[in-house]
Scaffold this motif. Structure first.
Motif, PDB file in Angstrom:
ATOM      1  N   PRO A  57       0.453  -6.134  -7.289  1.00 33.23           N
ATOM      2  CA  PRO A  57       0.187  -4.994  -6.407  1.00 33.23           C
ATOM      3  C   PRO A  57      -1.305  -4.704  -6.277  1.00 33.23           C
ATOM      4  O   PRO A  57      -2.041  -4.820  -7.253  1.00 33.23           O
ATOM      5  N   PRO A  58      -1.733  -4.312  -5.080  1.00 28.60           N
ATOM      6  CA  PRO A  58      -3.138  -3.946  -4.889  1.00 28.60           C
ATOM      7  C   PRO A  58      -3.400  -2.474  -5.230  1.00 28.60           C
ATOM      8  O   PRO A  58      -4.181  -1.799  -4.566  1.00 28.60           O
TER       9      PRO A  58
ATOM     10  N   ALA B  13      -5.717   2.680  -4.618  1.00 33.95           N
ATOM     11  CA  ALA B  13      -5.699   1.381  -3.967  1.00 33.95           C
ATOM     12  C   ALA B  13      -6.904   0.568  -4.421  1.00 33.95           C
ATOM     13  O   ALA B  13      -7.985   1.112  -4.620  1.00 33.95           O
ATOM     14  N   LEU B  14      -6.702  -0.724  -4.608  1.00 34.76           N
ATOM     15  CA  LEU B  14      -7.803  -1.627  -4.921  1.00 34.76           C
ATOM     16  C   LEU B  14      -8.354  -2.154  -3.603  1.00 34.76           C
ATOM     17  O   LEU B  14      -7.594  -2.604  -2.748  1.00 34.76           O
ATOM     18  N   GLY B  15      -9.636  -2.087  -3.435  1.00 36.06           N
ATOM     19  CA  GLY B  15     -10.225  -2.514  -2.173  1.00 36.06           C
ATOM     20  C   GLY B  15      -9.835  -1.564  -1.060  1.00 36.06           C
ATOM     21  O   GLY B  15      -9.809  -0.352  -1.231  1.00 36.06           O
TER      22      GLY B  15
ATOM     23  N   VAL C  74      -2.758   7.469   5.740  1.00 35.14           N
ATOM     24  CA  VAL C  74      -3.169   6.396   4.842  1.00 35.14           C
ATOM     25  C   VAL C  74      -4.074   6.988   3.772  1.00 35.14           C
ATOM     26  O   VAL C  74      -5.021   7.717   4.075  1.00 35.14           O
ATOM     27  N   LYS C  75      -3.755   6.685   2.519  1.00 33.76           N
ATOM     28  CA  LYS C  75      -4.498   7.218   1.379  1.00 33.76           C
ATOM     29  C   LYS C  75      -5.126   6.065   0.596  1.00 33.76           C
ATOM     30  O   LYS C  75      -4.543   4.999   0.503  1.00 33.76           O
ATOM     31  N   GLN C  76      -6.268   6.309   0.009  1.00 31.11           N
ATOM     32  CA  GLN C  76      -6.891   5.354  -0.901  1.00 31.11           C
ATOM     33  C   GLN C  76      -6.630   5.744  -2.345  1.00 31.11           C
ATOM     34  O   GLN C  76      -6.598   4.908  -3.230  1.00 31.11           O
ATOM     35  N   LYS C  77      -6.425   7.068  -2.563  1.00 31.06           N
ATOM     36  CA  LYS C  77      -6.255   7.568  -3.924  1.00 31.06           C
ATOM     37  C   LYS C  77      -5.597   8.941  -3.870  1.00 31.06           C
ATOM     38  O   LYS C  77      -5.897   9.741  -2.988  1.00 31.06           O
ATOM     39  N   VAL C  78      -4.688   9.190  -4.822  1.00 33.92           N
ATOM     40  CA  VAL C  78      -4.142  10.533  -5.026  1.00 33.92           C
ATOM     41  C   VAL C  78      -4.217  10.832  -6.515  1.00 33.92           C
ATOM     42  O   VAL C  78      -4.102   9.945  -7.350  1.00 33.92           O
TER      43      VAL C  78
END
Length: 184
Positions: free
Chosen positions: A47-48, A70-72, A122-126
Motif C-alpha cells: 500500500p502507498p 499517503a506516501l508520495g 482527496v486527502k494526503q493525510k488525516v
C-alpha cells in the motif's frame, strides 16, 4: 436554450460526483472485514499509505495521536481506521474526532470505535486521537482500509505494535512488591 442549460447543470450536480469520485451514499466499509461494499477485489501490492502513532506504549485512558498518510502523491478518498488487539477482530478503544475530514463510526454498538472519511475530497493525510480503553490486556495495532478510488483500495494496512504498560502491584506501605536480586 435556457431549459437545456438548467437540465445540464442539474444533471452534473446530481450524477457527476458519484460517477467521477468516491460515491457519497451507499458506500461503506464493513466494521469486521474492513471491505468496502462494492464488487472490486482489494489490491495485493504494497500500500502507498502508512499509519503513524505517537507512542509505542499505552495505559488505560491514554490519548494516542494516529495519522493515516499517503506516501508520495497517492492521495485517498475513503478509509476506515480501527485499533484492534493482535489477532483480534473487533475494534477497541474510542476515537476523539479532531480532523474535519474524519467522522466517528459505531462498530459493535460502541460509538466512535472506528474513524472514517467525512467527505470524498482527496486527502494526503488525516489525524485523529485514540483513547485507550480500560480492558485491553494485550498488544494492539491500528488497522485500516484505504480507498484511493473505485478501482483501487487496500485492506489490512497496519501500524507498528503498541504495548500496554502494566503497573506493578503496590502493598499497603506504598512500596512495590517487586523483588530485587543482586549478584556479587
Amino acid at each position: 436554450m435556457r431549459r437545456h442549460s438548467c437540465f445540464a447543470f442539474l444533471f452534473c450536480g446530481i450524477f457527476l460526483p458519484g460517477i467521477l469520485g468516491f460515491p457519497q451514499t451507499n458506500t461503506s466499509i464493513d466494521c469486521d472485514s474492513l471491505l468496502p461494499n462494492y464488487e472490486v477485489e482489494p489490491q495485493t501490492s504494497a500500500p502507498p499509505y502508512i499509519i503513524a502513532v505517537s507512542f509505542d506504549n499505552f495505559e488505560p485512558g491514554n490519548e494516542v495521536q494516529v495519522t493515516l498518510e499517503a506516501l508520495g502523491d497517492a492521495g485517498f478518498k475513503g478509509f476506515n481506521l480501527q485499533a484492534r488487539e493482535i489477532d483480534g477482530d473487533v475494534p477497541v478503544g474510542t476515537f476523539k474526532i479532531t480532523d474535519p475530514n474524519t467522522k466517528g463510526l459505531e462498530c459493535h454498538n460502541m460509538t466512535n470505535s472506528a474513524v472514517s472519511n467525512a467527505n470524498s475530497d482527496v486527502k494526503q493525510k488525516v489525524t485523529t486521537t485514540w483513547i485507550a480503553p480500560h480492558d485491553v490486556r494485550g498488544e494492539l495495532q491500528f488497522i485500516a482500509t484505504v480507498v484511493q478510488n473505485l478501482e483501487n483500495f487496500w485492506v489490512g494496512i497496519q501500524s507498528k505494535t503498541l504495548t500496554p504498560m502494566h503497573s506493578e502491584p503496590v502493598n499497603a506501605t506504598g512500596k512495590s512488591k517487586r523483588k530485587v536480586c543482586f549478584s556479587v
